[in-house]
Design an enzyme around this catalytic site. Structure first.
Site, short mmCIF file in Angstrom:
data_model
loop_
_atom_site.label_atom_id
_atom_site.label_comp_id
_atom_site.label_asym_id
_atom_site.label_seq_id
_atom_site.Cartn_x
_atom_site.Cartn_y
_atom_site.Cartn_z
N ALA A 103 0.84 -1.19 0.00
CA ALA A 103 0.00 0.00 0.00
C ALA A 103 0.88 1.25 0.00
CB ALA A 103 -0.91 0.00 1.23
N GLU A 149 -2.50 -9.08 -0.98
CA GLU A 149 -3.95 -9.09 -0.79
C GLU A 149 -4.68 -8.89 -2.12
OE1 GLU A 149 -4.33 -7.37 3.75
OE2 GLU A 149 -3.73 -5.99 2.16
N GLU A 169 3.25 -6.11 7.09
CA GLU A 169 2.69 -4.97 7.83
C GLU A 169 3.18 -4.91 9.27
OE1 GLU A 169 -0.42 -6.05 4.66
OE2 GLU A 169 0.91 -7.11 6.03
#
Length: 297
Positions: A103, A149, A169
């Site tokens: 991300a 993901e 993460e």
């Protein structure tokens, strides 16, 4: 907030995004653009086969970091392909170096809980799971955090030998937020999911294949995984669209239903296909020893 500078989930180095002109020229020479009406800033959309749409993440200098504007475009492209009767399958890919390395941390690092909760942050990521046509992920290089993901939300994952999957993460003081812990646990089990999520360890394409995360690892070579994904999409496109979408629906239902409920659901969908012209054509062609001519009706 400017999106010209972005930090990926995997890399600690800030990188600057550049114009997509060079990247566009590379792919547009031999691939017909699916549409000239919509101008995208973070993805490329093309039609390498008449019934196969190719969506390419296009933030190469940021290792295809997943930002909110990118996902808006991605969902828009998926919905457009889903509504196009001439498209039977969709291929999603990144670059040889990175499918998507995570991300956009630059975008999310200062978000407060209230904003994330009220604005349903990342909820729109799952919108692609409601696309009825099959989505094939062609993964090369890093598929980390949100990139992993994203791949997991696709229906089929093909990996190049260079592909690396992970949920790092935990290294940033947080956890997966786009479904990584939930989808991985259903695919590879609790222990392996715990190891990936709690340590942030990356796994190779070979491990991902052994664990059942990917369908298979293709041969080495630049662009080979995309070529193979397009070939799979072309093969899918030769079938009845109604049957393909029904098949996707029942396979996905297996993750949500008990075995008894799933078997009952599968039978009902199976029974329903006897009301289609394609079922009559397919079985008739088999009995007559000829190729079927599906009309998607």
């Amino acid at each position: 907030m400017s999106h010209s500078i972005c930090r990926t989930l995997y890399s600690p180095v800030k990188t600057t995004c550049f114009s997509r002109s060079k990247f566009t020229k590379l792919f547009s020479k031999n691939i017909r653009l699916m549409s000239t009406k919509i101008q995208y800033n973070y993805i490329l959309v093309s039609r390498p086969e008449p019934a196969v749409a190719l969506v390419t993440l296009n933030r190469p200098k940021a290792l295809n970091a997943l930002s909110s504007p990118l996902f808006v475009e991605l969902n828009q492209a998926f919905h457009k392909a889903d509504a196009d009767p001439s498209v039977s399958a969709i291929v999603l890919t990144g670059s040889d170096k990175a499918f998507a390395a995570g991300a956009d941390i630059k975008e999310m690092k200062d978000i407060e809980f209230a904003d994330a909760y009220k604005n349903r942050f990342l909820e729109n990521w799952a919108e692609m799971t409601r696309i009825r046509k099959p989505i094939i992920a062609a993964v090369s290089g890093y598929a980390l955090g949100g990139g992993c993901e994203l791949a997991l939300m696709c229906d089929i994952i093909l990996a190049s030998p260079t592909a690396k999957f992970g949920q790092p993460e935990i290294n940033l003081g947080t956890i997966p937020g786009g479904g990584g812990s939930q989808r991985l646990a259903r695919i590879i089990g609790k222990s392996r999911t715990m190891e990936m999520v709690l340590t942030g360890r990356m796994i190779s394409a070979q491990e991902a294949s052994q664990w059942g995360i990917v369908s298979r690892v293709v041969k080495e070579g630049e662009g080979e995984v995309v070529k193979e994904a397009i070939a799979v999409g072309k093969e899918i496109a030769s079938k009845s669209q109604i049957a393909i979408q029904a098949a996707k629906e029942v396979c996905n239902a297996a993750y949500e239903l008990t075995l008894a409920e799933g078997l009952r659901f599968e039978r009902r969908i199976f029974h329903g296909l006897f009301a289609t012209k394609d079922q009559k054509e397919g079985m008739g062609a088999f009995a007559e020893r000829r190729k079927p001519n599906f009309t998607n009706e």
